[in-house]
Structures are given as structure tokens and as C-alpha cells.
Design a protein around this motif. Structure first.
Motif, PDB file in Angstrom:
ATOM      1  N   ARG A   1       0.840  -1.212   0.000  1.00 60.86           N
ATOM      2  CA  ARG A   1       0.000   0.000   0.000  1.00 60.86           C
ATOM      3  C   ARG A   1       0.858   1.239   0.000  1.00 60.86           C
ATOM      4  O   ARG A   1       0.588   2.207  -0.712  1.00 60.86           O
ATOM      5  N   GLN A   2       1.930   1.233   0.786  1.00 61.56           N
ATOM      6  CA  GLN A   2       2.829   2.382   0.853  1.00 61.56           C
ATOM      7  C   GLN A   2       3.542   2.575  -0.480  1.00 61.56           C
ATOM      8  O   GLN A   2       3.686   3.705  -0.950  1.00 61.56           O
TER       9      GLN A   2
ATOM     10  N   GLY B   1       2.413   1.698  -3.440  1.00 62.53           N
ATOM     11  CA  GLY B   1       1.420   2.209  -4.371  1.00 62.53           C
ATOM     12  C   GLY B   1       1.159   3.688  -4.171  1.00 62.53           C
ATOM     13  O   GLY B   1       1.057   4.457  -5.130  1.00 62.53           O
ATOM     14  N   LEU B   2       1.064   4.122  -2.928  1.00 64.91           N
ATOM     15  CA  LEU B   2       0.837   5.530  -2.615  1.00 64.91           C
ATOM     16  C   LEU B   2       2.027   6.377  -3.049  1.00 64.91           C
ATOM     17  O   LEU B   2       1.847   7.452  -3.629  1.00 64.91           O
TER      18      LEU B   2
ATOM     19  N   VAL C   1       1.902   6.913  -6.810  1.00 65.14           N
ATOM     20  CA  VAL C   1       0.917   7.923  -7.208  1.00 65.14           C
ATOM     21  C   VAL C   1       1.444   9.321  -6.909  1.00 65.14           C
ATOM     22  O   VAL C   1       1.343  10.228  -7.739  1.00 65.14           O
ATOM     23  N   LEU C   2       2.029   9.501  -5.734  1.00 64.53           N
ATOM     24  CA  LEU C   2       2.565  10.816  -5.372  1.00 64.53           C
ATOM     25  C   LEU C   2       3.710  11.230  -6.294  1.00 64.53           C
ATOM     26  O   LEU C   2       3.798  12.397  -6.697  1.00 64.53           O
TER      27      LEU C   2
END
Length: 97
Positions: free
Chosen positions: A21-22, A24-25, A28-29
Motif C-alpha cells: 500500500r505504501q 502504491g501511494l 501515485v505521489l
């Protein structure tokens, strides 16, 4: 149990680990950051005069179109394609002369 069976079980559960999850985030950032930085650089092209833009194979209208395109469209790719189209047209017409 083999590694492939174990990996298959993880994908069937539908739950992502905290690390994925980290990751993936962060992806995106970073993508948003690249888009903002690219649009800022393209915004600086407005300061150039028409002759300088033409040296790069661009015109003012194409720079304006790139900046007003959707945020999720790659503005740099738009300008690259416009420049290539202009060069192809130039050389195609030069061959006909």
C-alpha cells in the motif's frame, strides 16, 4: 507448499500488505509530482519568443494547448508529438520540392 502456490494464495485474499500500500501511494505521489514539475517547465516556454519556439519545432498555440490539457494527460508527450509532426511535415514537403 511451493512459492508460486503461496503467492497465489496472497492474491486471492484481496488484502494488500502495508508495504505494498505504501509503495502504491508513493508511486501515485511521484507521478503527480512529475506532472506538476513537467507543467511548470512547459509554463516557462511561454517566456520564449516565437522564433525560439520554432527552433524547437513548436508554436505558441501548441504550448497553450499542452498547458490547458487535462491534468492526467502528459503535456510533455503532447509537445513532443507536435514537434515531431512539424518536422515530418517539413521534411515531407522538402522532398517534394
Amino acid at each position: 507448499m511451493r512459492t508460486t502456490d503461496h503467492a497465489l494464495d496472497l492474491t486471492l485474499t484481496g488484502k494488500l500488505s502495508a508495504t505494498s500500500r505504501q509503495t502504491g501511494l508513493m508511486g501515485v505521489l511521484m507521478s503527480v509530482w512529475r506532472q506538476l514539475r513537467s507543467r511548470n517547465s512547459i509554463g516557462r516556454l511561454r517566456d520564449l519568443d516565437d522564433h525560439q519556439l520554432l527552433d524547437m519545432g513548436l508554436c505558441r498555440h501548441e504550448v497553450r494547448e499542452a498547458l490547458t490539457s487535462s491534468f492526467f494527460d502528459d503535456a510533455g508527450r503532447h509537445l513532443t508529438q507536435a514537434s515531431r509532426n512539424r518536422a515530418n511535415t517539413f521534411y515531407r514537403n522538402a522532398r517534394l520540392d
